[in-house]
Scaffold this motif. Structure first.
Motif, PDB file in Angstrom:
ATOM      1  N   THR A 123      31.300  32.594  42.098  1.00 15.15           N
ATOM      2  CA  THR A 123      32.364  32.773  41.113  1.00 15.15           C
ATOM      3  C   THR A 123      33.742  32.610  41.728  1.00 15.15           C
ATOM      4  O   THR A 123      34.671  32.106  41.088  1.00 15.15           O
ATOM      5  N   PHE A 124      33.895  33.066  42.967  1.00 18.78           N
ATOM      6  CA  PHE A 124      35.201  33.064  43.625  1.00 18.78           C
ATOM      7  C   PHE A 124      35.151  32.230  44.900  1.00 18.78           C
ATOM      8  O   PHE A 124      35.182  32.766  46.013  1.00 18.78           O
ATOM      9  N   PRO A 125      35.070  30.895  44.764  1.00 19.19           N
ATOM     10  CA  PRO A 125      35.057  30.031  45.951  1.00 19.19           C
ATOM     11  C   PRO A 125      36.452  29.938  46.567  1.00 19.19           C
ATOM     12  O   PRO A 125      37.433  30.388  45.965  1.00 19.19           O
ATOM     13  N   PRO A 126      36.577  29.367  47.766  1.00 16.94           N
ATOM     14  CA  PRO A 126      37.892  29.163  48.357  1.00 16.94           C
ATOM     15  C   PRO A 126      38.808  28.406  47.388  1.00 16.94           C
ATOM     16  O   PRO A 126      38.318  27.573  46.612  1.00 16.94           O
ATOM     17  N   PRO A 127      40.112  28.743  47.367  1.00 18.38           N
ATOM     18  CA  PRO A 127      40.842  29.529  48.373  1.00 18.38           C
ATOM     19  C   PRO A 127      40.756  31.036  48.195  1.00 18.38           C
ATOM     20  O   PRO A 127      41.469  31.774  48.878  1.00 18.38           O
ATOM     21  N   TYR A 128      39.929  31.541  47.295  1.00 15.89           N
ATOM     22  CA  TYR A 128      39.780  32.990  47.151  1.00 15.89           C
ATOM     23  C   TYR A 128      39.198  33.551  48.451  1.00 15.89           C
ATOM     24  O   TYR A 128      38.208  33.023  48.966  1.00 15.89           O
ATOM     25  N   PRO A 129      39.774  34.622  49.004  1.00 13.83           N
ATOM     26  CA  PRO A 129      39.330  35.132  50.305  1.00 13.83           C
ATOM     27  C   PRO A 129      37.913  35.722  50.243  1.00 13.83           C
ATOM     28  O   PRO A 129      37.659  36.633  49.455  1.00 13.83           O
ATOM     29  N   PRO A 130      36.977  35.231  51.035  1.00 13.16           N
ATOM     30  CA  PRO A 130      35.597  35.746  51.006  1.00 13.16           C
ATOM     31  C   PRO A 130      35.502  37.240  51.288  1.00 13.16           C
ATOM     32  O   PRO A 130      34.580  37.899  50.798  1.00 13.16           O
ATOM     33  N   GLU A 131      36.437  37.781  52.067  1.00 12.24           N
ATOM     34  CA  GLU A 131      36.380  39.210  52.367  1.00 12.24           C
ATOM     35  C   GLU A 131      36.629  40.071  51.134  1.00 12.24           C
ATOM     36  O   GLU A 131      36.413  41.294  51.160  1.00 12.24           O
ATOM     37  N   GLN A 132      37.064  39.445  50.029  1.00 13.20           N
ATOM     38  CA  GLN A 132      37.257  40.195  48.798  1.00 13.20           C
ATOM     39  C   GLN A 132      36.032  40.153  47.886  1.00 13.20           C
ATOM     40  O   GLN A 132      36.045  40.733  46.800  1.00 13.20           O
ATOM     41  N   TRP A 133      34.966  39.469  48.319  1.00  6.10           N
ATOM     42  CA  TRP A 133      33.711  39.588  47.583  1.00  6.10           C
ATOM     43  C   TRP A 133      33.155  40.989  47.792  1.00  6.10           C
ATOM     44  O   TRP A 133      33.456  41.665  48.780  1.00  6.10           O
ATOM     45  N   TRP A 134      32.317  41.462  46.871  1.00  7.99           N
ATOM     46  CA  TRP A 134      31.693  42.771  47.049  1.00  7.99           C
ATOM     47  C   TRP A 134      30.843  42.798  48.317  1.00  7.99           C
ATOM     48  O   TRP A 134      30.225  41.805  48.696  1.00  7.99           O
ATOM     49  N   ASN A 135      30.791  43.969  48.955  1.00  4.40           N
ATOM     50  CA  ASN A 135      29.811  44.208  50.006  1.00  4.40           C
ATOM     51  C   ASN A 135      28.894  45.348  49.550  1.00  4.40           C
ATOM     52  O   ASN A 135      29.148  45.999  48.531  1.00  4.40           O
ATOM     53  N   LYS A 136      27.830  45.583  50.281  1.00  2.00           N
ATOM     54  CA  LYS A 136      26.820  46.546  49.820  1.00  2.00           C
ATOM     55  C   LYS A 136      27.353  47.970  49.789  1.00  2.00           C
ATOM     56  O   LYS A 136      26.940  48.776  48.939  1.00  2.00           O
ATOM     57  N   GLU A 137      28.254  48.303  50.699  1.00  2.00           N
ATOM     58  CA  GLU A 137      28.833  49.654  50.681  1.00  2.00           C
ATOM     59  C   GLU A 137      29.640  49.880  49.405  1.00  2.00           C
ATOM     60  O   GLU A 137      29.559  50.941  48.771  1.00  2.00           O
ATOM     61  N   GLN A 138      30.419  48.866  49.001  1.00  2.00           N
ATOM     62  CA  GLN A 138      31.180  48.980  47.753  1.00  2.00           C
ATOM     63  C   GLN A 138      30.239  49.124  46.562  1.00  2.00           C
ATOM     64  O   GLN A 138      30.428  49.985  45.698  1.00  2.00           O
ATOM     65  N   LEU A 190      47.209  41.180  43.873  1.00  2.00           N
ATOM     66  CA  LEU A 190      45.985  40.754  44.553  1.00  2.00           C
ATOM     67  C   LEU A 190      46.323  39.552  45.417  1.00  2.00           C
ATOM     68  O   LEU A 190      47.157  38.729  45.055  1.00  2.00           O
ATOM     69  N   GLU A 191      45.675  39.452  46.572  1.00  2.00           N
ATOM     70  CA  GLU A 191      45.882  38.294  47.428  1.00  2.00           C
ATOM     71  C   GLU A 191      45.230  37.073  46.775  1.00  2.00           C
ATOM     72  O   GLU A 191      44.010  36.928  46.782  1.00  2.00           O
ATOM     73  N   ASP A 192      46.071  36.228  46.172  1.00  2.00           N
ATOM     74  CA  ASP A 192      45.552  35.109  45.380  1.00  2.00           C
ATOM     75  C   ASP A 192      46.619  34.023  45.322  1.00  2.00           C
ATOM     76  O   ASP A 192      47.625  34.165  44.630  1.00  2.00           O
ATOM     77  N   GLU A 193      46.408  32.948  46.056  1.00  2.00           N
ATOM     78  CA  GLU A 193      47.403  31.888  46.154  1.00  2.00           C
ATOM     79  C   GLU A 193      47.733  31.278  44.794  1.00  2.00           C
ATOM     80  O   GLU A 193      48.894  31.013  44.485  1.00  2.00           O
ATOM     81  N   GLU A 194      46.710  31.019  43.994  1.00  2.00           N
ATOM     82  CA  GLU A 194      46.935  30.356  42.711  1.00  2.00           C
ATOM     83  C   GLU A 194      47.798  31.208  41.778  1.00  2.00           C
ATOM     84  O   GLU A 194      48.564  30.678  40.976  1.00  2.00           O
ATOM     85  N   SER A 195      47.661  32.525  41.866  1.00  2.00           N
ATOM     86  CA  SER A 195      48.445  33.429  41.023  1.00  2.00           C
ATOM     87  C   SER A 195      49.751  33.841  41.685  1.00  2.00           C
ATOM     88  O   SER A 195      50.491  34.664  41.113  1.00  2.00           O
ATOM     89  N   CYS A 196      50.017  33.300  42.877  1.00  2.00           N
ATOM     90  CA  CYS A 196      51.193  33.719  43.658  1.00  2.00           C
ATOM     91  C   CYS A 196      51.195  35.240  43.840  1.00  2.00           C
ATOM     92  O   CYS A 196      52.254  35.879  43.857  1.00  2.00           O
ATOM     93  N   ASN A 197      50.006  35.794  43.939  1.00  2.51           N
ATOM     94  CA  ASN A 197      49.764  37.235  44.156  1.00  2.51           C
ATOM     95  C   ASN A 197      50.149  38.112  42.967  1.00  2.51           C
ATOM     96  O   ASN A 197      50.169  39.338  43.094  1.00  2.51           O
ATOM     97  N   TYR A 198      50.398  37.517  41.810  1.00  4.71           N
ATOM     98  CA  TYR A 198      50.698  38.299  40.603  1.00  4.71           C
ATOM     99  C   TYR A 198      49.416  38.588  39.824  1.00  4.71           C
ATOM    100  O   TYR A 198      48.435  37.855  39.904  1.00  4.71           O
ATOM    101  N   GLY A 199      49.462  39.661  39.051  1.00  3.31           N
ATOM    102  CA  GLY A 199      48.398  39.968  38.113  1.00  3.31           C
ATOM    103  C   GLY A 199      48.984  40.263  36.749  1.00  3.31           C
ATOM    104  O   GLY A 199      50.072  40.841  36.639  1.00  3.31           O
TER     105      GLY A 199
END
Length: 223
Positions: free
Chosen positions: A39-54, A203-212
């Motif tokens: 769902t969130f391929p690059p340039p979306y940062p992979p470290e922002q995908w869910w991990n099992k602890e989350q 949010l760290e997001d280049e396409e949104s210029c970090n805006y939400g």
């Protein structure tokens, strides 16, 4: 605790397709992370995908707000939420602050607002309208929990094309007026959400210029 389970049909052109929206469990974790990567391929940062602890925090702290969609038995998407205490007079915040960087340890059972931490749908299933159904499922949760609203910050992936000529707030207004289309904001409008404003450094997001774009849905039973 009541587990969420809803079974219905969506349509692939004219063909009815069986769908289940249900609470996700630990058995779903591996596939949920794969869905995030699709769902969130690059340039979306992979470290922002869910991990099992989350994901474990989601089903432990607020399982009522951790839902997934299955199509013909295959996981097709998910949505995650928590309850926060939201002050409409102080709307600006970041995704990290609201969601504790996705660990949702900021969940407040006595809060007033259901907050969407994430929604994702596998690209191959998007034509079925599952994103709208997932959001509508959280409208049910909002009502069932007796909360004032559902709130979330949407990406503004089209904004980078216009950032040199207008502010993020002006871009949001242009989308609401129908002068521009944005893949996320226009979708949220179709789901019944209304804008509250924009948040810088959301949010760290280049396409949104970090805006939400902060957008809400008011519980119609709360006045």
């Amino acid at each position: 605790m009541a587990r969420f389970y809803q079974q219905f049909y969506v349509f692939d052109d004219t063909r009815p397709v069986p769908v289940v929206i249900r609470s996700y469990t630990q058995d779903d974790f591996d596939e949920l992370i794969v869905i995030q990567s699709e769902t969130f391929p690059p340039p979306y940062p992979p470290e922002q995908w869910w991990n099992k602890e989350q994901l474990m925090q989601h089903i432990t702290l607020f399982p009522e707000g951790a839902l997934c969609a299955q199509v013909d038995g295959m996981l097709a998407g998910s949505i995650t939420s928590l309850i926060v205490d939201y002050d409409p007079m102080k709307p600006a915040h970041s995704w990290a602050d609201a969601t504790d960087n996705g660990y949702i340890r900021t969940h407040k059972p006595d809060g007033n607002t259901l907050y969407i931490a994430d929604i994702c749908v596998r690209p191959r299933f998007r034509k079925l309208g599952l994103g709208k159904w997932l959001i509508q499922s959280l409208y049910h949760v909002t009502v069932e929990q007796g909360l004032e609203r559902l709130l979330g910050g949407g990406r503004m992936p089209g904004y980078h094309r216009y950032a040199h000529e207008m502010s993020a707030a002006d871009y949001l207004d242009a989308v609401v007026r129908g002068e521009l289309k944005d893949p996320v904001i226009t979708f949220l409008l179709r789901c019944g959400r209304t804008p509250v404003g924009v948040a810088a450094d959301y949010l760290e997001d280049e396409e949104s210029c970090n805006y939400g774009a902060l957008m809400e849905w008011k519980n119609p039973f709360r006045g």
